[in-house]
Scaffold this motif. Structure first.
Motif, PDB file in Angstrom:
ATOM      1  N   ALA A  26       0.786   6.473   0.250  1.00  0.00           N
ATOM      2  CA  ALA A  26       2.177   6.029   0.330  1.00  0.00           C
ATOM      3  C   ALA A  26       2.522   5.507   1.717  1.00  0.00           C
ATOM      4  O   ALA A  26       2.310   6.186   2.723  1.00  0.00           O
ATOM      5  CB  ALA A  26       3.112   7.177  -0.038  1.00  0.00           C
ATOM      6  N   THR A  75       3.254   2.936  -3.317  1.00  0.00           N
ATOM      7  CA  THR A  75       4.033   2.298  -2.246  1.00  0.00           C
ATOM      8  C   THR A  75       3.144   1.929  -1.059  1.00  0.00           C
ATOM      9  O   THR A  75       3.582   2.007   0.092  1.00  0.00           O
ATOM     10  CB  THR A  75       5.172   3.220  -1.787  1.00  0.00           C
ATOM     11  N   ARG A  86       1.545  -0.189   1.782  1.00  0.00           N
ATOM     12  CA  ARG A  86       2.166  -1.264   2.557  1.00  0.00           C
ATOM     13  C   ARG A  86       1.301  -2.525   2.530  1.00  0.00           C
ATOM     14  O   ARG A  86       1.806  -3.648   2.476  1.00  0.00           O
ATOM     15  CB  ARG A  86       2.394  -0.805   4.000  1.00  0.00           C
ATOM     16  N   THR A  98       3.403  -3.029  -6.604  1.00  0.00           N
ATOM     17  CA  THR A  98       3.330  -2.515  -5.233  1.00  0.00           C
ATOM     18  C   THR A  98       4.126  -3.429  -4.296  1.00  0.00           C
ATOM     19  O   THR A  98       4.365  -4.593  -4.606  1.00  0.00           O
ATOM     20  CB  THR A  98       1.873  -2.425  -4.746  1.00  0.00           C
TER      21      THR A  98
END
Length: 221
Positions: free
Chosen positions: A54, A85, A87, A106
């Motif tokens: 995450a 999630t 990045r 995502t």
């Protein structure tokens, strides 16, 4: 077994979860890889802990080093990162296929598809609302299936010059910001709903090789 392992990414280590006659299961930064030994060693990314990835910049290594052998990471489970999630993600230069829905939903903003990848399966980047940049490093792939549905910030894509097998339907369905696409030079069929809902796409140059345009390829424009 708490034995440490290493990867091609400098400083990235992991631990062995289990071992058997055909290889091992190892954990690297919250991602579990299945290592297969044989005439051709390889690693498969099979599962992950969503809390471990995450908000992270995920690096999938080119190989996992275990018991003095290198195991190239060649594939992953479908939907592996879907709805997480993460990045960003760096794909390995050893990856052969990106499976169905691998990164769907995502918040990644860009993706580079390594030259080693032969097939991009369907819905891989579906609903990636922040995706703005896609780079294909190869000029020659086997197949790219409909994978960018509802990427509402994606504006431009340049496909490999040659697709040996096919492309499939719904490629850019719902990509409302799309303005420019460079299609493969040998494309024979523009599939159904390829540009469905691409309201900002004002011009598209079809290769001379195109012989068929599928139903609704330019629907809702």
């Amino acid at each position: 077994d708490k034995k440490q392992i290493s990867t091609s990414d400098a400083g990235q280590t992991g631990k062995v979860l289990s071992e058997n006659s055909s290889g091992a299961h190892v954990d690297v930064a919250g991602i579990v890889y299945v290592l297969h030994s044989g005439k051709k060693n390889y690693a498969f990314a099979s599962e992950l802990a969503t809390t471990a990835v995450a908000g992270k910049d995920v690096v999938i290594p080119d190989y996992v080093n275990y018991n003095g052998r290198k195991y190239p990471v060649t594939s992953m489970r479908g939907d592996l990162f879907a709805q997480t999630t993460i990045r960003s993600v760096k794909l390995p230069a050893t990856l052969e296929e990106i499976p169905n829905g691998a990164f769907a939903g995502t918040p990644i903003t860009e993706i580079t598809i390594p030259a080693s990848v032969e097939i991009v399966q369907g819905s891989v980047f579906r609903d990636c609302k922040n995706l703005t940049r896609v780079v294909f490093e190869s000029d020659n792939m086997e197949a790219v299936h409909g994978c960018f549905q509802n990427c509402v910030k994606l504006q431009q894509v340049v496909f490999p010059k040659t697709i040996r097998d096919r492309m499939s339907y719904d490629m850019f369905a719902g990509c409302t910001a799309l303005t420019s696409v460079t299609l493969p030079q040998n494309l024979k069929v523009l599939p159904e709903r390829f540009f469905d809902g691409c309201k900002r796409l004002t011009t598209i140059e079809l290769p001379l090789s195109v012989r068929q345009v599928g139903a609704g390829a330019f629907g809702r424009i």
